[in-house]
Every structure is written in structure tokens, then in C-alpha cells.
Design a protein around this motif. Structure first.
Motif, PDB file in Angstrom:
ATOM      1  N   PRO A 219      -3.778  -0.003   4.449  1.00 54.14           N
ATOM      2  CA  PRO A 219      -3.556   0.696   3.373  1.00 54.14           C
ATOM      3  C   PRO A 219      -2.272   0.174   2.154  1.00 54.14           C
ATOM      4  O   PRO A 219      -1.597  -0.001   3.169  1.00 54.14           O
ATOM      5  N   GLY A 220      -3.163  -0.683   1.279  1.00 53.33           N
ATOM      6  CA  GLY A 220      -2.270  -1.420   0.583  1.00 53.33           C
ATOM      7  C   GLY A 220      -2.294  -2.381   0.619  1.00 53.33           C
ATOM      8  O   GLY A 220      -1.698  -3.348  -0.325  1.00 53.33           O
TER       9      GLY A 220
ATOM     10  N   TRP B 249       6.049   2.644   7.174  1.00 56.64           N
ATOM     11  CA  TRP B 249       5.261   1.350   8.246  1.00 56.64           C
ATOM     12  C   TRP B 249       6.426   0.050   8.355  1.00 56.64           C
ATOM     13  O   TRP B 249       7.375   0.288   7.603  1.00 56.64           O
ATOM     14  N   PRO B 250       6.838  -0.153   9.579  1.00 58.84           N
ATOM     15  CA  PRO B 250       6.100  -0.074  10.903  1.00 58.84           C
ATOM     16  C   PRO B 250       6.489   0.331  11.742  1.00 58.84           C
ATOM     17  O   PRO B 250       5.603   1.390  12.431  1.00 58.84           O
TER      18      PRO B 250
ATOM     19  N   SER C 138       3.849   4.016   3.346  1.00 64.50           N
ATOM     20  CA  SER C 138       4.243   2.515   4.251  1.00 64.50           C
ATOM     21  C   SER C 138       5.265   1.669   3.882  1.00 64.50           C
ATOM     22  O   SER C 138       5.791   1.546   4.202  1.00 64.50           O
ATOM     23  N   LYS C 139       5.874   2.171   2.577  1.00 65.97           N
ATOM     24  CA  LYS C 139       7.314   1.945   1.746  1.00 65.97           C
ATOM     25  C   LYS C 139       7.435   2.651   3.278  1.00 65.97           C
ATOM     26  O   LYS C 139       9.829   1.870   3.156  1.00 65.97           O
TER      27      LYS C 139
ATOM     28  N   VAL D  47       5.827  -4.818   5.427  1.00 63.75           N
ATOM     29  CA  VAL D  47       4.939  -3.726   4.891  1.00 63.75           C
ATOM     30  C   VAL D  47       3.571  -3.778   3.463  1.00 63.75           C
ATOM     31  O   VAL D  47       3.560  -4.623   2.651  1.00 63.75           O
TER      32      VAL D  47
ATOM     33  N   PHE E  50      -1.895   4.436  10.575  1.00 61.19           N
ATOM     34  CA  PHE E  50      -1.915   4.155   9.807  1.00 61.19           C
ATOM     35  C   PHE E  50      -3.137   3.208  10.247  1.00 61.19           C
ATOM     36  O   PHE E  50      -4.604   2.880   9.522  1.00 61.19           O
TER      37      PHE E  50
ATOM     38  N   PHE F  20      -1.711   6.315   1.111  1.00 61.57           N
ATOM     39  CA  PHE F  20      -0.668   6.077   2.698  1.00 61.57           C
ATOM     40  C   PHE F  20       0.148   4.308   2.797  1.00 61.57           C
ATOM     41  O   PHE F  20       0.761   4.140   3.178  1.00 61.57           O
ATOM     42  N   ALA F  21      -0.708   3.545   1.356  1.00 66.57           N
ATOM     43  CA  ALA F  21       0.438   2.520   0.813  1.00 66.57           C
ATOM     44  C   ALA F  21       1.498   2.634   0.355  1.00 66.57           C
ATOM     45  O   ALA F  21       2.579   1.929   0.656  1.00 66.57           O
ATOM     46  N   THR F  22       1.787   4.028  -0.506  1.00 66.17           N
ATOM     47  CA  THR F  22       3.025   4.605  -1.221  1.00 66.17           C
ATOM     48  C   THR F  22       3.642   4.802   0.458  1.00 66.17           C
ATOM     49  O   THR F  22       5.376   4.680   0.402  1.00 66.17           O
TER      50      THR F  22
END
Lengths: 261, 434
Positions: free
Chosen positions: B290-291, A187-188, A183-184, B143, A135, A179-181
Motif C-alpha cells: 500500500p502506497g 514498515w517494515p 507504513s511510515k 517505506v 500489509f 496503510f500507506a500512511t
């Protein structure tokens, strides 16, 4: 072929790639980067199987990402999708984040996966072997992280920066969405409890791993082989994390042999 | 016009070759660059400076929250504000603020802010930032895709906790509490004024407009670059038929005053360079998970303050460029008076968050710049916006007779290791160098 697949009265609308028209159904779950507009290795698998490859909600034209917060939501989404496609049981193949999700799909409901193929799957964390932070990676750092040969045409193509501003913006926005999706689930640290559930997996499982995977090193395979009853590991030579673009032939033939065997 | 003396609390002693040798001042900066003995001096210097600003008549003292960051050494600004409650009397305590999505449960923030408000006699201004991507996503592991939703939920819970007459339960997505019952409650009723520090996310304009909060743009790029964001904010306010009251906008600006323009360059140029080139040296990969920013904000083209793009804009800038491009307002009192007035008018800004300790600047220069500003600039700007009412500052209506004074300070020789502290101001000079 690209079609639009609706689920739950439009709650999800999915960009669905299908390859092949006959053969056993094969559900492919992509990794954090998502699918390219056409995937040559799926085209190849389409010669033997009927391949369904949805873009996950939040990727490309697929919507409904706001309804998925965690692993349970994602797993039930795939169960719903399989029912809708009338393939309640199928061969399930997943890459990286998709491998993690495929394993969860098979663990939550043991009847879903006929056979399971996990390609360099995520889902675990070993303190001594930390997974590099994709990320936070810059475009110039991505190719060496993902490819055995960062100078190969495939690696160059995947990490090319468009010179046209509009194309760059589109690429950037799409990358952020994807990438936002991801991240669920990642992340992290990409551990969401698969270690508690992997023992449930009943389907015969093949683990495929590039022998030079620098993102998720092959040492992570033992987290799967030690927990899944019927699980074997095959290393693919001269491949990094993006096995399908570096060693398509070896990958496809290993999958075929396993699913047909 | 109102003035908040704002401190970032930087580490003043990063090595000369920091930028070449390390990739980031934030998130993964090597631990061995921090010397706690130096840190002891710095915190105490910095509190002295804030206390001095109080004595010089500034309206507010500003502190904020950063994590794993060498230019912002306040993981908990509430601790600094708590120290200030006892040693200041006049200025408001502007805590800008607590990143409410990071606290579990977020009523921790409601409680601590209530404590600060009660101890200080109703002087608190409560800031609720989302927090930067570096702080929230990379350091605190939130997140990116859900941080804003979590932030809004935390905000709703805190406000409800402050306003509620009775015990209530809260069934949120991120926080579930069977008994919410805030003790203490804030002295300012129903709650302290709320300021929302932002870095240019377009959603924040709407959020402030809809809740009648003050929007504080904490930029380090100065008033010329900041105009785009201020204009975006006022556009939203106008569209929503809100009063275009300058006090509903705060703006951070680096300001440095000396006897003459030439002296200002001589005194401050090296410290500006330290700030812009060492303190803001942040690895591009940490700038924007990102996000973290919404697609709407990305498409609005608001550039980040850190990372490659920002560094590129600063590349090779010298003192004159920093002045010409408005990053810094510096010079003689006359120069600063003129430029600052022009700046505040162009932004339509009523609350200046003035940054006077910047980068490696030592205490004696901070004091000089602050003193010159307070005596030769501030009084000449007080008339600005006098026809508007500042509805975003504490009312300060606690009767004088009810205002509690701290007891006398007493140190004996044993406790202070043989040195008796004569006064805060004298010791500040003694502590100045490493």
C-alpha cells in the motif's frame, strides 16, 4: 458528530469525530485501519467523556499527510491539535498503531496525558514472536489475524468485499491511502525507538489486551509494563486484536473504571 | 530498429509442484530450493549466452536487478555487466538498472556506473528503475509511502554528481553529504544515456518526457497487452509537444525462433509454461504494497504483472493462447519477422528488449533461437525507423586506437581442477544440464 478541524492555517484539515458534550476530555488515536464512519464504542465512551477522535492525516477526508514523515512529526501534530482544541492535557486512549503514537505523545511531553490507555499497542518487535505482516495480508487472511472469532458478524462486516466495482475501487483506494500512511510508522517493522523513550511516561497507564490477539500477541505487554513506571495490564477475555468490536462492553467498562478511579 | 538481448537469469530447476506447494517465487521463496552448485553453472551459462549475443550483432546486452527472486538471479546487475565489459566488444551494456532509492548513499550507483562506463569504453546505458514493490518494499524494507520521493532525490543527486565540475555538498531529505566528488567520472560526457524501466506507473511517463529519458516498458505480457501502456506514454509525449521518436520507447518481448512454427511449439512450449506458471507465481500480498503505486496510477487502471489479477488472466493459457494473445512471438523466422514488425509498429517502439532465454530453456535452445533471430529476423528489421535518430544510445566515439583490449586468457591445469576450458562456447554445451 463529524466536524472539520483546521490546524496551522490549513496545513492540516481533519475529519474530527466527537462524542458526548460534557465530562473530561478524552483523545482517541486510532489504529492503522482508521476510524469507521461511526464508532459505537466511542459513542458509549461519549456518555462519560467528551471524546475527540480525529482521522489521522491521510485517512478519510483528513489532509496534510505529506507534512508527517516520522514519529516526531506525528507527536508534534498531536501536541498542536490538543492545544488547538484547548485540551493541553487529556486522557489519551490509543489502539494498536494509535497506542504506539499515544505512548509517544505521552513520552515526548509528560504533561500531555492525564491518564493513558493503550489497547493492544504496537511499537515493539520481539524476534521470537514476529508480528504477522498485515500489509501483505489478503482480505481472506485478515479476519483470522484480527479477530478471536473470524466468523462473527463484526469480523465478517469488516472484511466484506463489496460486489459493486465502484464501491470496491473506493474501498481499495481508501485502504491504500490509510496503510500507506501507517507504513511510515510500521514498515517494515513497527519499532521506531519507543524502547528508548517509554521510560519518560509519567501518566498512570492501563494496558488492555485481547487474550487471543494473534496480530500483536499479549506477550508484547511486558515491553510496556517493564518500562512504564505506573502501568498495569488487563487481559480481555475472548477478544482478538480488534477488542472494541468483539468485547465492547468489557473494554468500555475497563476504560471507564480506570479513568474515573 | 535496435535490439537488446535481455537476460533475466532465472533458476531453471524449480520443482514440478512449485505452484501448488509454495506461495511465491519472490520474497519468501524457500532457501533450500537454491543449489549454489547449480547456480554456478547457470551464471556461467547465462554469461556465455550474453557473450554469444554480442558476437551475433545485437546492439545491447540487457541485465536487471531483482532480489530474493527465483526468476531473476541478479541482486547486482552491475556484477554481470562488469563481467561482460571484459568479454564483449561491440554491444552496449544495458543495465536496466539499479533501483537507486535502495542505495545509501545513492552515489554508490553513480560510482559503479561510472566504473562500468570507463572499463567498457563508453558502452553503458544507465537504467534507473524505482524497482518493484517486491524488491524495494518487501525485500529491502523501504517505506512504500516515501519510496518515490526518495527515488527522485537519489536521481537528482546522481545526475548532479555526474555533471558537477567541482566538489559540492548535498543536503537532501534522505541523503546528506558534505563532499560529493565522483571519481571516476563516466567516459560518456556528461553522462551515459539514461533509460527508465517502468511497469506502468503513470508518473514515469512524465518523468521521462520531462528529462528526455528513454522509457522502457518491461512487460512479460507482450505487445498486445502492452499497447495500453505505450499509448499512455505517447499520449503524454504528444501533450508535452515532444518528438514521437520510436527510439525513446523500449519494450520487452518474449521471442522464440525455430525452423518452423510447429518446431517452435515443440521446442519452447514447456519452457514458456515454466516461465508463466512457475517463474511468475508471486504471492498476491507482495504484488503491491500500500502506497507503492500512487492513487493516480491505481485509478488509471494499469494492472500489475504479478499477483492474483495477473495470474487470473494467465490461468489455463496454452501455447496457442500465448501466441494469439501476444505474450510470446514465436515460430519460423518468417512468422516472427511479420509479427514482430507489426508489434513494433503498433507500439511505435525503436528499442526491442528481446527475451530469448525464458524459464527453463536450456543453452542449446537459447543458442538456436538467438542464432536464427540474429541471422534471419534481425537483418530484415533494421530498416524500421531508419528516418529517426536514436539519441538514447551511446555515441561510441572513443577512437579505435584508444580502445583497450583485455589481455589473453590463460588458465593452467591446476587452477581449473584438471579441465582446460577450450573456449566459452564449447563449455556452454558441456554445462547445459543439471
Amino acid at each position: 458528530m463529524n466536524t472539520t478541524q483546521k490546524l496551522l492555517g490549513g496545513k492540516f484539515s481533519l475529519e474530527m469525530q466527537t462524542y458526548g458534550s460534557s465530562g473530561e476530555p478524552l483523545l482517541f488515536i486510532h489504529g492503522a485501519g482508521g476510524l469507521m464512519p461511526v464508532e459505537p464504542f466511542l459513542e458509549e465512551l461519549g456518555k462519560t467523556f467528551k471524546v475527540y477522535a480525529p482521522q489521522f492525516p491521510g485517512y478519510a477526508e483528513s489532509t496534510g499527510n505529506e507534512h508527517i514523515d516520522d514519529i516526531a512529526d506525528a507527536v508534534l501534530f498531536f501536541h498542536e491539535l490538543m492545544d488547538e482544541l484547548k485540551i493541553p492535557t487529556a486522557n489519551i486512549v490509543g489502539h494498536s498503531m494509535g497506542g504506539m503514537l499515544a505512548a509517544e505523545v505521552a513520552a515526548f511531553d509528560v504533561h500531555r496525558a492525564k491518564k493513558l490507555v493503550l489497547i493492544a499497542p504496537a511499537g515493539f518487535w520481539i524476534d521470537e514472536v514476529p508480528i504477522p505482516d498485515l500489509f501483505a495480508a489478503q482480505l481472506t487472511e485478515i479476519a483470522p489475524m484480527l479477530f478471536h472469532d473470524p466468523n462473527s458478524p463484526a469480523a465478517q462486516m469488516m472484511t466484506a468485499i463489496p460486489s459493486d466495482f465502484k464501491a470496491l475501487e473506493t474501498m481499495y483506494v481508501e485502504r491504500v491511502k490509510r496503510f500507506a500512511t501507517a507504513s511510515k510508522f510500521l514498515w517494515p517493522i513497527p519499532d521506531r525507538g519507543l524502547k528508548k523513550r517509554a521510560y519518560r511516561i509519567q501518566a498512570p497507564t492501563l494496558l488492555l489486551w485481547g487474550d487471543d490477539d494473534k496480530l500483536i500477541p499479549p506477550v508484547y505487554a511486558k515491553e510496556f509494563t517493564s518500562r512504564i513506571k505506573n502501568c498495569k495490564l488487563e487481559l480481555i477475555k475472548n477478544a482478538g486484536h480488534m477488542v472494541m468490536y468483539e468485547q465492547q462492553e468489557a473494554l468500555v467498562s475497563a476504560i471507564r473504571k480506570f479513568l474515573k478511579g | 530498429m535496435k535490439f537488446t538481448w535481455f537476460h533475466l537469469m532465472p533458476y531453471r530447476f524449480l520443482p514440478e509442484d512449485f505452484k501448488e506447494k509454495y506461495r511465491s517465487v519472490w520474497v519468501d521463496i524457500p532457501r533450500d530450493l537454491y543449489d549454489p552448485k547449480v547456480g554456478h553453472r547457470l551464471y556461467n551459462d547465462y554469461l556465455d549466452q550474453l557473450e554469444y549475443a554480442d558476437s551475433m550483432g545485437f546492439d545491447g546486452l540487457g541485465v536487471n536487478e531483482h532480489h530474493q527472486n527465483a526468476y531473476g538471479l541478479m541482486p547486482s546487475p552491475n556484477i554481470m555487466a562488469a563481467a561482460l565489459t571484459r568479454r564483449t566488444r561491440n554491444a552496449n551494456l544495458v543495465v536496466l538498472g539499479n533501483s537507486i532509492a535502495l542505495y545509501n548513499p545513492p552515489i554508490r550507483v553513480a560510482e559503479e556506473f561510472a566504473m562500468l562506463d570507463v572499463i567498457s569504453g563508453g558502452r553503458l546505458i544507465a537504467g534507473f528503475p524505482v524497482g518493484t514493490s517486491m524488491d524495494t518494499n518487501f525485500c529491502y524494507g523501504e517505506v512504500p509511502a516515501t519510496i518515490r520521493e526518495k527515488y527522485y532525490e537519489a536521481h537528482d543527486l546522481i545526475l548532479k554528481a555526474w555533471k558537477a565540475k567541482d566538489v559540492f555538498s548535498f543536503n537532501g531529505k534522505y541523503t546528506k553529504l558534505r563532499y560529493v566528488n565522483l571519481w571516476p567520472k563516466p567516459l560518456q560526457q556528461p553522462h551515459p544515456p539514461i533509460w527508465i524501466p517502468g511497469g506502468g506507473s503513470v508518473e514515469t511517463y512524465d518523468f521521462c518526457a520531462d528529462h528526455d529519458y528513454q522509457y522502457s516498458f518491461l512487460s512479460y505480457f507482450g505487445y498486445i497487452a502492452g499497447k495500453k501502456v505505450a499509448d499512455g506514454y505517447w499520449e503524454v509525449m504528444a501533450k508535452k509537444n515532444k518528438e514521437l521518436n520510436p527510439y525513446s520507447l523500449g519494450f520487452a518481448q518474449v521471442v522464440a525462433v525455430a525452423e518452423t512454427d510447429e518446431q517452435a511449439e515443440k521446442d519452447y512450449a514447456a519452457h514458456m509454461d515454466y516461465f508463466y506458471n512457475r517463474c511468475l507465481h508471486v504471492y498476491n500480498g507482495f504484488a503491491d504494497a500500500p502506497g507503492y503505486r500512487t492513487v493516480k496510477t491505481i485509478k488509471a487502471g494499469v494492472l500489475g504483472q504479478v499477483g492474483d489479477q495477473a495470474a487470473l488472466r494467465r490461468e489455463g493459457l496454452k501455447w496457442k493462447d500465448f501466441i494469439d494473445q501476444g505474450y510470446v512471438i514465436a515460430g519460423s523466422p518468417k512468422t516472427v519477422r511479420e509479427r514482430l514488425r507489426e508489434a513494433m509498429k503498433s507500439l511505435n517502439c525503436g528499442h526491442l528488449m528481446i527475451l530469448q532465454q525464458i524459464g527453463s530453456m536450456p543453452p542449446e535452445l537459447v543458442r538456436k533461437s538467438t542464432s536464427l533471430f540474429a541471422t534471419e529476423v534481425m537483418p530484415h528489421m533494421r530498416d524500421l525507423w531508419s528516418n529517426f535518430e536514436d539519441r538514447w544510445s551511446p555515441k561510441r566515439d572513443l577512437p579505435q586506437a584508444d580502445f583497450a583490449m583485455p589481455g589473453p586468457v590463460y588458465f593452467d591445469k591446476r587452477e581449473t581442477n584438471g579441465t582446460v576450458r577450450a573456449s566459452a562456447s564449447a563449455s556452454a554445451e558441456v554445462r547445459s544440464a543439471k
